[in-house]
Design a protein around this motif. Structure first.
Motif, PDB file in Angstrom:
ATOM      1  N   LEU A  58       0.822  -1.202   0.000  1.00  0.00           N
ATOM      2  CA  LEU A  58       0.000   0.000   0.000  1.00  0.00           C
ATOM      3  C   LEU A  58       0.860   1.257   0.000  1.00  0.00           C
ATOM      4  N   ARG A  59       1.974   1.216   0.712  1.00  0.00           N
ATOM      5  CA  ARG A  59       2.872   2.365   0.742  1.00  0.00           C
ATOM      6  C   ARG A  59       3.417   2.668  -0.646  1.00  0.00           C
ATOM      7  N   ARG A  60       3.700   1.622  -1.418  1.00  0.00           N
ATOM      8  CA  ARG A  60       4.201   1.826  -2.777  1.00  0.00           C
ATOM      9  C   ARG A  60       3.107   2.317  -3.722  1.00  0.00           C
ATOM     10  N   LEU A  61       1.871   1.938  -3.440  1.00  0.00           N
ATOM     11  CA  LEU A  61       0.762   2.370  -4.289  1.00  0.00           C
ATOM     12  C   LEU A  61       0.324   3.800  -3.989  1.00  0.00           C
ATOM     13  N   CYS A  62       0.637   4.278  -2.803  1.00  0.00           N
ATOM     14  CA  CYS A  62       0.142   5.586  -2.358  1.00  0.00           C
ATOM     15  C   CYS A  62       1.191   6.666  -2.586  1.00  0.00           C
ATOM     16  N   SER A  63       0.756   7.825  -3.022  1.00  0.00           N
ATOM     17  CA  SER A  63       1.675   8.941  -3.250  1.00  0.00           C
ATOM     18  C   SER A  63       2.195   9.487  -1.924  1.00  0.00           C
ATOM     19  N   ALA A  64       3.386  10.049  -1.948  1.00  0.00           N
ATOM     20  CA  ALA A  64       3.970  10.639  -0.738  1.00  0.00           C
ATOM     21  C   ALA A  64       3.105  11.789  -0.233  1.00  0.00           C
ATOM     22  N   ARG A  65       2.515  12.532  -1.152  1.00  0.00           N
ATOM     23  CA  ARG A  65       1.660  13.657  -0.754  1.00  0.00           C
ATOM     24  C   ARG A  65       0.450  13.174   0.042  1.00  0.00           C
TER      25      ARG A  65
END
Length: 207
Positions: A91-98
Motif C-alpha cells: 500500500l505504501r508503494r501504491l500511495c503517493s507521498a503527498r
C-alpha cells in the motif's frame, strides 16, 4: 513494523522519562499501524490483478472454460484486494507521498485531541505521533510550547537517515529523534521543579 517491535514500548517509555526530567513539557507518544484505510488503493490493485488475469484468459494459447470466468474474476478481485490491504509495504508503494503526508497530518491532529494532550496545566503537552504504514512521524505541540519553541526547531529534528526528516524506519532512529526532542525542550522549556508528571510516559499503541 516499528511499533510491534518487542522493545518499542519499554524503550520509548524509558526515553520519555529521561527527557521529561530535563523539561516542564509533557510528551505523549502514540503509535498507530496506519493513518488511513487505503481501501480504494487495495481495490484498485484487486481490479488491476483481475484485469491482467482476464487478458491472459483472452489471449493465452491455452483453453479456459468460459463459464467459469464470471465467477472467478470477482473472486480474484476480492482475494487480491484483501491481500493488498494486509500488506502495508504494498500500500505504501501504491500511495503517493503527498497523500501519505496528508493522512498522517490529519490523524495527528485528531489524536492530539483524542489523547487530551492539551489538558496539561501549563499547556505544555507535545504529541509525537508515529504511523507505521507510512513510516512517518508528526509532532503536535500545545499552545504553551508553540509560544516558546520556534517551529523551525521541530522541523529540523530528524527521525531517520532519508531525505525526508519525518520518515522513520527503525527503533534506533525513533529513539534518536526522541533524544533530539528532549534537547529542544530542555533548551526552551527547562524544568522549574514545580511540574508534576501529568501524563504517563508509556506510549499508546493503537491496533
Amino acid at each position: 513494523m516499528l511499533h510491534t517491535n518487542a522493545r518499542f514500548s519499554e524503550a520509548v517509555e524509558a526515553a520519555v522519562g529521561r527527557l521529561e526530567a530535563d523539561t516542564d513539557a509533557e510528551v505523549v507518544v502514540v503509535a498507530a499501524p496506519r493513518s488511513g484505510s487505503y481501501r480504494d488503493l487495495a481495490l484498485a490493485f484487486g481490479l488491476g490483478v483481475a484485469w491482467c488475469v482476464l487478458l491472459v484468459v483472452l489471449f493465452s494459447p491455452f483453453h479456459f472454460q468460459p463459464a467459469w470466468i464470471p465467477l472467478e474474476l470477482p473472486l480474484i478481485v476480492v482475494l487480491a484486494t484483501w491481500a493488498a490491504h494486509q500488506r502495508p509495504g504494498l500500500l505504501r508503494r501504491l500511495c503517493s507521498a503527498r497523500r501519505q503526508r496528508a493522512q498522517v497530518d490529519a490523524a495527528a491532529d485528531a489524536t492530539f485531541h483524542q489523547e487530551v494532550v492539551h489538558g496539561t496545566k501549563g499547556r505544555t503537552g507535545l504529541l509525537i505521533y508515529f504511523s507505521a504504514l507510512e513510516q512517518r512521524v508528526a509532532l503536535r505541540p500545545d499552545l504553551g510550547l508553540d509560544a516558546r519553541v520556534p517551529g523551525a526547531e521541530w522541523n529540523a529534528i530528524r527521525w531517520g537517515a532519508g531525505a525526508d526528516p519525518h520518515t522513520c524506519h527503525d527503533l534506533d532512529a525513533f529513539l534518536a529523534g526522541l533524544d533530539a526532542v528532549g534537547k529542544v525542550l530542555a533548551r526552551h522549556v527547562p524544568p522549574t521543579g514545580s511540574n508534576p508528571n501529568e501524563i504517563a510516559d508509556a506510549p499508546r499503541i493503537r491496533s
